[in-house]
Write an enzyme that holds these catalytic residues in place. Structure first.
Site, PDB file in Angstrom:
ATOM      1  N   LYS A  53     -69.210 115.172  23.579  1.00 40.05           N
ATOM      2  CA  LYS A  53     -67.918 115.628  24.100  1.00 40.05           C
ATOM      3  C   LYS A  53     -67.034 116.130  22.958  1.00 40.05           C
ATOM      4  CE  LYS A  53     -68.289 112.666  28.122  1.00 40.05           C
ATOM      5  NZ  LYS A  53     -68.051 111.347  28.736  1.00 40.05           N
ATOM      6  N   GLN A  97     -64.483 106.135  27.573  1.00 41.65           N
ATOM      7  CA  GLN A  97     -65.894 106.185  27.951  1.00 41.65           C
ATOM      8  C   GLN A  97     -66.288 104.903  28.696  1.00 41.65           C
ATOM      9  OE1 GLN A  97     -68.028 108.894  27.448  1.00 41.65           O
ATOM     10  NE2 GLN A  97     -69.426 107.732  28.746  1.00 41.65           N
ATOM     11  N   ASP A 120     -60.675 113.057  33.260  1.00 38.34           N
ATOM     12  CA  ASP A 120     -61.892 112.621  33.967  1.00 38.34           C
ATOM     13  C   ASP A 120     -61.667 112.640  35.481  1.00 38.34           C
ATOM     14  OD1 ASP A 120     -64.208 112.109  32.569  1.00 38.34           O
ATOM     15  OD2 ASP A 120     -63.617 110.099  31.935  1.00 38.34           O
TER      16      ASP A 120
END
Ligand code: NAP
Length: 283
Positions: A53, A97, A120
């Site tokens: 990422k 994460q 997200d």
């Protein structure tokens, strides 16, 4: 029939180029999109994901910050870091994460991220926005799947879509996105009786289970579009999806490979969401 491949790598490249161009345009106005990624613990797969990422951010010209913390980091300390990033004007997107260590309440952490930085799309404010069809951040994996359908010219309107899996991050938002695109949607899960009876009626099947061989050729209507979200390892340790790729490709009209399908699009949509977060600040 042999299905046409939906090339996630090529489509991701195309989208990242667009993101890069929009980033340059923002920079001329003095704004550089910024993404902060927080990793707690040393989960090996998570380490790979966060590295990818951050690398993707650098490739499109974003400012990116990777914060790594030991697995014993307290929940309070993590929440404090999230609040600090909420207040940081150089950061437009925050990603924590998952999975988090068991002593940390992941939902509480997600709810602490400012919704306008929740790239997200997991915060209830964004999940709710998707539910009622309001603007918000869409979870990256199903968002990427929708872009793949758009790319091949598949319009879900009036089509029957079957989504296998009902997680908050893939299955449920996928079903909602297809519903907003006017598909008739069936959601299947572990308690579904006779999965094949549902999938055989589908014009598009999205499989997001996490088990190899969930979808086989006999379960697919000829010509259907098959999107494989699953990420598993075969006996040789090779990455594979949930779909019996070799069998299903003989029946389907379109199919995503694993690797090289949904995965690259997931990271790309994270870039798109982060760019949008920065563009909102600029307006
Ligand atoms: P998850 O939270 O474990 O959800 C799996 C879903 O599959 C659940 O809803 C479960 O039903 C259902 N299920 C389990 N066994 C089933 C069966 N035999 N038949 C039908 N449904 C069944 O997983 P997730 O986070 O959604 O992820 C799914 C897969 O996608 C994983 O392999 C993950 O690694 C992969 N993934 C890939 C990407 C990417 O970028 N490529 C991104 C995210 C996830 P119940 O709800 O009844 O338990």
């Amino acid at each position: 029939m042999t299905a046409q491949l939906i090339d996630g790598v090529a489509l991701a490249r195309l989208w990242r180029e667009r993101v890069r161009e929009r980033t340059v345009a923002l920079q001329t106005r003095g704004i550089q999109p910024g993404l902060a990624v927080i990793l707690v613990g040393d989960h090996p797969a998570s380490q790979v994901y966060v590295r990818n990422k951050v690398k993707a951010c650098q490739e499109v010209g974003f400012h990116s910050v990777l914060e790594t913390h030991p697995a014993h980091l307290s929940e309070d300390a993590l929440l404090a870091r999230v609040r600090a990033l909420n207040a940081d004007p150089t950061i437009h997107g925050i990603l924590v994460q998952l999975p988090l260590p068991p002593h940390i309440d992941a939902q509480r952490v997600i709810e602490t991220i400012a919704p306008e930085k929740d790239v997200d799309g997991f915060h209830v404010a964004n999940a709710g926005a998707l539910m009622v069809g309001q603007p918000g951040f869409w979870p990256c994996t199903p968002y990427g799947c929708m872009k793949m359908l758009e790319h091949i010219g598949f319009d879900p309107c009036g089509k029957h879509a079957v989504v296998i899996g009902r997680s908050n991050i893939v299955g449920k938002p996928m079903a909602l996105m297809l519903l907003h695109a006017h598909a008739t949607v069936t959601i299947c899960h572990s308690a579904t009786v006779d999965l094949a009876q549902h999938t055989r009626q589908a014009d598009v099947i999205v499989v997001a289970v996490g088990k190899r061989g969930v979808l086989t050729a006999d379960m697919v209507k000829p010509g259907a579009v098959v999107i494989d979200v699953g990420m598993n390892r075969d006996e040789a340790g090779k990455l594979c999806g949930d779909v019996d790729f070799e069998g299903v490709r003989q029946v389907a009209g379109w199919i995503t490979p694993v690797p090289g399908g949904v995965g690259p699009m997931t990271i790309t949509m994270l870039l798109v969401n982060t760019l949008q977060a920065a563009e909102r600040v600029a307006t």
